[in-house]
Design a protein around this motif. Structure first.
Motif, PDB file in Angstrom:
ATOM      1  N   THR A  42      39.073  25.715  53.099  1.00 37.01           N
ATOM      2  CA  THR A  42      38.666  27.102  53.355  1.00 37.01           C
ATOM      3  C   THR A  42      37.388  27.493  52.619  1.00 37.01           C
ATOM      4  N   TYR A  43      37.004  26.740  51.604  1.00 32.40           N
ATOM      5  CA  TYR A  43      35.790  27.047  50.850  1.00 32.40           C
ATOM      6  C   TYR A  43      34.586  26.253  51.328  1.00 32.40           C
ATOM      7  N   THR A  44      34.814  25.245  52.139  1.00 29.98           N
ATOM      8  CA  THR A  44      33.723  24.388  52.615  1.00 29.98           C
ATOM      9  C   THR A  44      33.755  24.274  54.134  1.00 29.98           C
ATOM     10  N   ASN A  45      33.689  25.404  54.791  1.00 28.71           N
ATOM     11  CA  ASN A  45      33.743  25.414  56.254  1.00 28.71           C
ATOM     12  C   ASN A  45      32.558  24.708  56.905  1.00 28.71           C
ATOM     13  N   PHE A  46      31.457  24.602  56.171  1.00 29.46           N
ATOM     14  CA  PHE A  46      30.281  23.937  56.721  1.00 29.46           C
ATOM     15  C   PHE A  46      30.609  22.501  57.128  1.00 29.46           C
ATOM     16  N   PHE A  47      31.516  21.850  56.386  1.00 28.05           N
ATOM     17  CA  PHE A  47      31.867  20.463  56.707  1.00 28.05           C
ATOM     18  C   PHE A  47      32.557  20.347  58.064  1.00 28.05           C
ATOM     19  N   LEU A  48      33.174  21.422  58.525  1.00 27.94           N
ATOM     20  CA  LEU A  48      33.806  21.393  59.849  1.00 27.94           C
ATOM     21  C   LEU A  48      32.763  21.162  60.939  1.00 27.94           C
ATOM     22  N   LEU A  49      31.734  21.986  60.916  1.00 22.74           N
ATOM     23  CA  LEU A  49      30.672  21.868  61.919  1.00 22.74           C
ATOM     24  C   LEU A  49      29.868  20.590  61.729  1.00 22.74           C
ATOM     25  N   VAL A  54      28.292  15.223  63.603  1.00 25.90           N
ATOM     26  CA  VAL A  54      28.001  13.815  63.301  1.00 25.90           C
ATOM     27  C   VAL A  54      28.929  12.903  64.108  1.00 25.90           C
ATOM     28  N   PHE A  55      30.188  13.280  64.228  1.00 25.14           N
ATOM     29  CA  PHE A  55      31.179  12.531  65.003  1.00 25.14           C
ATOM     30  C   PHE A  55      30.741  12.401  66.463  1.00 25.14           C
ATOM     31  N   VAL A  56      30.327  13.505  67.062  1.00 23.96           N
ATOM     32  CA  VAL A  56      29.885  13.508  68.464  1.00 23.96           C
ATOM     33  C   VAL A  56      28.627  12.661  68.642  1.00 23.96           C
ATOM     34  N   VAL A  57      27.681  12.764  67.716  1.00 19.11           N
ATOM     35  CA  VAL A  57      26.466  11.950  67.805  1.00 19.11           C
ATOM     36  C   VAL A  57      26.827  10.469  67.729  1.00 19.11           C
ATOM     37  N   GLY A  58      27.776  10.110  66.876  1.00 20.03           N
ATOM     38  CA  GLY A  58      28.207   8.720  66.759  1.00 20.03           C
ATOM     39  C   GLY A  58      28.730   8.172  68.078  1.00 20.03           C
ATOM     40  N   TRP A  59      29.616   8.928  68.729  1.00 22.34           N
ATOM     41  CA  TRP A  59      30.131   8.491  70.026  1.00 22.34           C
ATOM     42  C   TRP A  59      29.006   8.425  71.060  1.00 22.34           C
TER      43      TRP A  59
END
Length: 171
Positions: A42-49, A54-59
């Motif tokens: 909840t304190y590091t929401n930036f990591f969600l986006l 990064v995951f989508v770019v990898g695929w």
């Protein structure tokens, strides 16, 4: 392994980049994006986006037919978000594993290896229930997925079973 066998994706004409680079960076981005998203709270929401992007770019850069890469992005990303619920969701890792088999152009016989991630998803929640057990659950699951992918590659590289001639061909 069959002599002379090569990865099916290696023979695809690439519009840009080299096969080895796209494979390596695709794999690194998929894994790092997944880890980044799972590291959020909840304190590091930036990591969600950031992790999801990064995951989508990898695929997207994996060497494969374009439709295969596009087809797996939504289900695999959705599954990644489902993992945020904890170790009881490790069964959902079947989704990116199936995506991996599709993107790597594995033959149908290789899909038998999906039984390993399914078994992993059934067994692990018996040992890890709380979110505090998520790290060991993910490490074990990653090992199961990697072993399954190597077994699928081995199955893909073996010769297809011979079919017996039908009676109409004998007479």
């Amino acid at each position: 392994m069959r002599a002379g066998w090569t990865e099916p994706t290696r023979s695809l004409p690439l519009t840009w980049g080299r096969y080895e680079d796209r494979y390596l960076w695709g794999l690194v981005l998929i894994l790092s994006g997944a880890i980044g998203l799972q590291a959020s709270n909840t304190y590091t929401n930036f990591f969600l986006l950031q992790g999801a992007t990064v995951f989508v770019v990898g695929w997207s850069i994996m060497p494969s037919r374009g439709w295969r890469r596009i087809l797996v992005i939504a289900p695999a990303t959705g599954q990644l978000w489902l993992l945020l619920t904890g170790p009881l969701s490790v069964w959902t890792l079947v989704v990116p594993y199936l995506a991996w088999l599709l993107v790597r152009h594995r033959p149908l016989r290789s899909y038998l290896t999906v039984l390993f991630p399914i078994a992993n998803g059934i067994v692990l929640p018996r040992f890890f229930v709380e979110y505090s057990g998520m790290l060991p659950a993910l490490v074990i699951s990653l090992a199961v997925l990697a072993a399954s992918a190597w077994i699928a590659r081995l199955l893909a590289s073996t010769a297809a079973p011979r079919t017996l001639p039908s009676s109409s061909q004998n007479g």
